[in-house]
Write a protein that holds these residues in place. Sequence first.
Motif, short mmCIF file in Angstrom:
data_model
loop_
_atom_site.label_atom_id
_atom_site.label_comp_id
_atom_site.label_asym_id
_atom_site.label_seq_id
_atom_site.Cartn_x
_atom_site.Cartn_y
_atom_site.Cartn_z
N GLN A 51 0.83 -1.15 -0.07
CA GLN A 51 0.01 0.15 -0.13
C GLN A 51 1.18 1.12 -0.04
N PRO A 52 0.31 2.30 -0.50
CA PRO A 52 1.10 3.64 -0.70
C PRO A 52 1.30 4.33 0.86
N PRO A 53 2.33 4.94 0.99
CA PRO A 53 2.54 5.83 2.15
C PRO A 53 1.63 7.04 2.16
N SER A 54 1.66 7.86 3.25
CA SER A 54 0.53 8.93 3.27
C SER A 54 1.33 9.99 2.26
N SER B 162 -3.75 9.92 -6.51
CA SER B 162 -3.44 11.35 -7.01
C SER B 162 -3.03 12.20 -6.02
N ALA B 163 -2.91 11.72 -4.65
CA ALA B 163 -2.40 12.86 -3.74
C ALA B 163 -0.95 12.67 -3.81
N ILE B 164 -0.26 11.38 -4.29
CA ILE B 164 1.11 11.38 -4.46
C ILE B 164 1.56 12.26 -5.64
N GLY C 190 3.87 16.10 -5.71
CA GLY C 190 5.12 16.16 -6.61
C GLY C 190 5.96 14.79 -6.83
N ASP C 191 5.13 13.65 -6.76
CA ASP C 191 5.96 12.52 -6.81
C ASP C 191 5.30 11.62 -7.73
N LYS D 185 6.10 13.96 0.76
CA LYS D 185 6.72 15.20 0.79
C LYS D 185 8.19 15.30 1.14
N ASP D 186 8.48 14.57 2.33
CA ASP D 186 9.73 14.47 2.71
C ASP D 186 10.47 13.15 2.40
N SER D 187 10.07 12.47 1.40
CA SER D 187 10.78 10.93 1.35
C SER D 187 11.97 11.22 0.45
#
Length: 343
Positions: free
Chosen positions: A156-159, A202-204, A208-209, A164-166
């Motif tokens: 599953q994807p992270p939040s 879509s939030a990813i 910006g990723d 943003k900080d990954s």
Amino acid sequence: MTLTVGIIGAGRIGRLHVDNLKGLQQIRIKGVSDVAAKHLEPWAMEKRIEVFTIDYHELLNDPEIQAVFICSPTNTHAAIIKEAAEAGKHIFCEKPVSFSVEETEEALNAVKKAGVKLQVGFNRRFDPSFRKVSKLVQEGEIGLPHILRITSRDPQPPSADYIKDSGGLFMDMTIHDFDMARYVMGSEVVEVFAYGAVLVDSAIGEAGDIDTAVITMKFANGALGVIDNSRRAVYGYDQRLEIFGDKGSAQVNNNRATTVEISTNDHVKKEKPLHFFLERYSQAYMDEVTEFASACLENHEVSCNGFDGLQAERIARAAKRSLETRMPVSLKQAEQPGTHVIR
């Protein structure tokens, strides 16, 4: 002999290392530091941590502590490595060393100058199956390597906040696969071509990723490689690898809770892959810290050093540039002026 260590960062991976190190007779955990120390006091008491502090400098200044595990956020790694090296501590640092090749080079030079050991936490190198494939390639069992294929997909994807900080998919997730490519192939990556898309969340994309990628690679030995990534595989943690050569091939398939396969008139079924990285690589996590302790106590080289961390970051940077330019990018093209690192 006993190695006395301090753990900097008590998040998920820091607490995992504490549990694993507690199982090693040759290790004494003297202290743990975390910025959220007050919230973690019950955990520290349960684990019988001798010193639990909000300030990691207390660990670096402790003359009894011989080595530190850096499990803090990535943007702190390089600075802490330099401080730890100056303090004469051996260092185990989670990946990546930094988000900047230049910062990583500076950290590695500090380690070299201090004469301490640095192991980077690419735990997959210590997985028994991947280690065996690497050995088979080194021994010529499959002949001259032609093609490497790596599949790496999370359950599953992270939040979006994590994204943003990954540092981005290539620096956060694919970096393990870039390291695995070098490790298994036994050759440097010289060029990459990356495709990416937002197909999972879509939030990813809004952060910006990307969440889906296919990366092709050229190696110095002439072989080719392909990595495919996804932030979501609905059936579990998908970790597979195949290397093909002129004498044959070797494959690593997914680990499952059991190997039972049920065959009936209606279906053929087997269990899903293990859920995530903590389950899939539990033995690898134990083996990597065991080897680090051995390297420190017996004064031999670590098998996954700072140079390995640097090279994986270089590949990640080239992949990001390829995604942006929609062109193949050599590692030389992706380089920026920086300090020289003595290997």
